[in-house]
Design an enzyme around this catalytic site. Structure first.
Site, PDB file in Angstrom:
ATOM      1  N   ASP A 143       0.860  -1.167   0.000  1.00 51.73           N
ATOM      2  CA  ASP A 143       0.000   0.000   0.000  1.00 51.73           C
ATOM      3  C   ASP A 143       0.908   1.231   0.000  1.00 51.73           C
ATOM      4  OD1 ASP A 143      -3.199   0.561   1.625  1.00 51.73           O
ATOM      5  OD2 ASP A 143      -2.133   1.706   0.112  1.00 51.73           O
TER       6      ASP A 143
HETATM    7  C1  GLC Z   1      -4.328   4.130  -0.180  1.00 55.01           C
HETATM    8  C2  GLC Z   1      -5.240   3.004   0.233  1.00 55.01           C
HETATM    9  C3  GLC Z   1      -5.350   1.902  -0.778  1.00 55.01           C
HETATM   10  C4  GLC Z   1      -5.248   2.487  -2.168  1.00 55.01           C
HETATM   11  C5  GLC Z   1      -3.821   3.007  -2.308  1.00 55.01           C
HETATM   12  C6  GLC Z   1      -3.578   3.623  -3.691  1.00 55.01           C
HETATM   13  O1  GLC Z   1      -3.533   4.503   0.904  1.00 55.01           O
HETATM   14  O2  GLC Z   1      -4.989   2.412   1.498  1.00 55.01           O
HETATM   15  O3  GLC Z   1      -6.596   1.234  -0.561  1.00 55.01           O
HETATM   16  O4  GLC Z   1      -5.518   1.502  -3.147  1.00 55.01           O
HETATM   17  O5  GLC Z   1      -3.501   3.966  -1.314  1.00 55.01           O
HETATM   18  O6  GLC Z   1      -4.395   4.713  -3.861  1.00 55.01           O
END
Ligand code: GLC
Length: 723
Positions: free
Chosen positions: A266
């Site tokens: 993430d």
């Molecule tokens: C965010 C979220 C995740 C998302 C990622 C990219 O922090 O936790 O669900 O897909 O970043 O945007």
């Protein structure tokens, strides 16, 4: 490309080129002209800005056929080995046509409609040049203080698993070479939905058995459905951050769950090993995540800055990087990017596909079926179109109906409740009444005056979309006080009040429930929300939603969920005299509205529940039938739910477990006999040694309209001598 060519290509890559494939950035880091990309995490002062990431192998948060085709062209013109960029984004509940938030979709119990919504989302997003969606989010949730419950499908592992499969099928279609598909990235592995206190990014500490029993099944379902990526979670699992957790990623995910696709972190989660306190520096963070099997680092430069040196010292093997790079190249190959780096991105196709009428129709239907009727005293709903209605509230004319994670949706395309109601009735007047958080005497006075002249009041209340979603945790889950004051003011006039709620979580409805004759939970219904809700209010559609997440009496009752354990002192119909029971002194143990709950404009009676015997075995399942009759005055859809309870186990067993359900559409007076098959495998569970099996014994079988309103029978499950 053939597999062997991919391996050869990996062999031609320099170490730097391999590490670039393992890095993902927003488009701005590839080309400085791109600065409007979606920023979905901490951005200011990101270390990634201090390194040259222009060779990164994938981009997140950018969309649009023209933009992405141009970015791909400039990238490919400079790429020595002509390895195309991979474009990923958060298409969570629609791209341009926004569907209800996933928690709402879950309440439709309609996995086919969910699959269709994902199919449409993929068609639209692929036309805009995207290749991967960071969806489905399948985190099981039990705490409505957590802002991201809106992104899940609720508290039950079976439903979450069925929806996980449906979303993956919808996004990926039959073949990723089809240019109207997206690769699915299931998230957030694992158990991100269980943060202590419901506070985002907080510690998760669930037992190994709970993890297997409740939290992992939906990820497994997505993997089994063919999800091509898994995103690691921000939280710890058993004291180790998921993104540097080798037992979790290499052990559970790759070996036990048989996942062979790409693992992506993430946003910033690789580097967050440092604030978590398990890495001294970025070098150690890079080493831990690489060893754990994170193939792509999102938005931090630990890999870029340190993997090369870790290889040179022998702390990491280049072979480990080759495995990661090969998986990334295999994904690009599955998508057909080597043959056509521009794949689905096409401005003309984009123009005719986005917001297509057929897409909006599906969005409207699903939004209607996702709303849950929580109260309807004296059948005040549905309204007659001739009824003089005043629509009051901060959501009366609001277009903030898409909810969190609708990045590419636009409010200009949203139908408000005012627009919806006035398109069906000429007897509607509207006034704001109050802000979401702010009162205003003039607005209040206008609301009072308009309500005086009306036959019925429709209150449109709720949470701003940023009061849920990521980093949207709330310690109190009531409606803002300004809206309660508005409701009290209007209620003092004595007119029938219908409250429509637009929100991203189960709320504490104590203050609003008694003021309202009817309450319709509309969640964030998406682009067509105004039409969908209006069609329900005027009876053009009959509410069909059933809750997939319990509504607590108040925040203090959290966590409250239907498949809890009995405890050694279960509260039955106990009163305060039975003090020494597991209970509160001030509220019941049961939620205000239970899992599976939802009303209809018609009524359904359950008769003649019949079982094929008193005992059953693994060879002879139990047949359960029940007659469902529409005993009301309008056509409606019932969700007939089958629950079981294993009365004794080697470890404690939930007091109730959803095992099957049927969506039954009936005309007034019509009866359908619903059949269920209950077999021994439904009673399998993780034993204390984590073995998965079922035990013979006494079990209960329940059929009903929600987890608390059921008919039940007690039978015996036996093992045949061969068993
Ligand atoms: C965010 C979220 C995740 C998302 C990622 C990219 O922090 O936790 O669900 O897909 O970043 O945007």
């Amino acid at each position: 490309m053939e597999e062997v060519q991919l391996t050869e290509l990996t062999g031609k890559m320099t170490l730097d080129e391999k590490i670039e494939q393992m890095t993902q950035v927003t488009a701005a880091f590839i080309n400085k002209e791109y600065s409007e990309g979606a920023v979905t995490g901490p951005f200011a002062g990101m270390d990634i800005a201090k390194v040259d990431a222009s060779g990164a192998g994938s981009v997140l948060g950018e969309a649009g056929a023209a933009k992405l085709n141009k970015l791909q062209k400039t990238y490919m013109d400079n790429h020595r080995l002509q390895i195309p960029l991979l474009f990923m984004a958060d298409i969570i509940h629609g791209y341009k046509t926004i569907f209800p938030v996933p928690l709402a979709i879950g309440c439709s119990w309609d996995t086919e409609a969910a699959e269709s919504s994902a199919r449409i989302a993929a068609r639209e997003a692929a036309a805009s040049g995207l290749h991967v969606t960071f969806s489905p989010m399948v985190d099981l949730v039990r705490d409505p203080r957590w802002g991201r419950v809106m992104e899940s499908t609720g508290e039950d592992r079976l439903l979450n698993s069925l929806f996980a499969e449906a979303f993956v099928r919808g996004y990926q279609g039959e073949n990723l070479k089809e240019t109207d598909t997206l690769a699915a990235c299931v998230k957030h592995f694992a158990a991100y939905g269980a943060p202590e206190g419901g506070r985002d990014y907080n510690t998760v500490d669930v037992s190994e058995r709970e993890l297997y029993e409740h939290y992992l099944p939906a990820y497994q379902a997505a993997v089994d459905a063919g999800a091509n990526l898994v995103m690691t979670a921000f939280n710890t699992i058993d004291g180790i951050p998921a993104t540097s957790n080798q037992p979790l990623l290499r052990g559970k995910l790759r070996e036990e769950m048989n996942f062979n696709g790409v693992v992506i972190s993430d946003w910033g989660a690789v580097q967050e090993a440092i604030p978590h306190g398990v890495a001294e520096n970025k070098r150690e963070a890079a080493k831990k995540s690489a060893l754990a099997g994170v193939d792509i680092e999102m938005m931090t430069p630990c890999y870029l800055n340190h993997l090369k040196e870790l290889i040179s010292t022998g702390e990491l093997s280049e072979g480990l990087l080759d495995e990661a790079v090969l998986r990334i190249l295999q994904l690009k190959n599955k998508l057909g990017l080597f043959e056509d780096p521009y794949r689905g991105g096409d401005e003309e196709k984009e123009r005719i596909t986005l917001l297509h009428d057929t897409h909006k129709k599906k969005a409207r239907e699903l939004a209607a079926d996702s709303c849950v009727l929580l109260k309807n005293k004296n059948e005040v709903l549905p309204l007659k179109k001739s009824t003089r209605a005043v629509l009051i509230g901060p959501f009366a004319s609001s277009k903030d109906l898409m909810g969190a994670w609708s990045i590419y949706g636009e409010e200009k395309d949203v139908v408000s409740l005012t627009e919806g109601m006035t398109s069906l009735s000429s007897s509607v007047v509207t006034t704001e009444g109050s802000g979401i958080h702010s009162t205003n005497e003039a607005l209040l006075e206008e609301a009072r005056n308009k309500a005086e002249k009306a036959d019925v009041v429709v209150l449109a209340l709720g949470e701003h979309s940023e009061m849920s979603g990521e980093a949207g945790s709330r310690s109190q889950i009531t409606l803002p006080q300004a809206q309660i004051q508005l409701a009290e003011t209007v209620a003092s006039l004595g007119k029938p009040i219908i409250t429509v709620l637009f929100n991203g979580r189960p709320l504490d409805l104590n203050q609003i429930l008694n003021l309202s004759d009817a309450v319709l939970e509309a969640w964030f219904p998406g682009s067509e929300g105004g039409h969908a809700v209006s069609e329900l209010l005027y009876g053009e559609r009959n509410p069909a939603g059933r809750l997939t997440m319990s509504f607590p009496y108040n925040t203090g009752q959290i966590p409250v969920y239907y498949n809890h354990y009995s405890t050694g002192r279960p509260k039955k119909s106990g009163t305060l005299e039975d003090r020494f029971l597991s209970q509160y002194l001030d509220v019941p143990n049961e939620p205000m509205f239970p899992f599976g709950f939802g009303l209809s404009y018609t009524s359904f009676t359950y008769k003649n529940m019949t079982l094929s015997g008193h005992t059953f075995t693994e060879e002879e399942p139990m047949e359960v039938t029940v007659d469902i009759t529409n005993s009301g005055s309008c056509r409606g859809r019932e969700v007939v739910q089958l629950y079981t309870q294993d009365l004794t186990g080697e470890v404690v067993r939930p007091v109730n477990e959803l095992k099957d359900f049927r969506l039954v559409m009936l005309d007034p007076g019509e009866t359908e006999t619903v059949h269920f098959l209950v077999d021994a495998t439904m009673f399998a569970y993780y034993h204390s040694d984590l073995s998965w099996s079922w035990d013979p014994g006494t079990v209960r079988i329940r059929v009903g309209r929600n987890s608390e309103d059921t008919q039940e029978a007690t039978v015996t499950l036996t093992k045949t001598s061969k068993g």
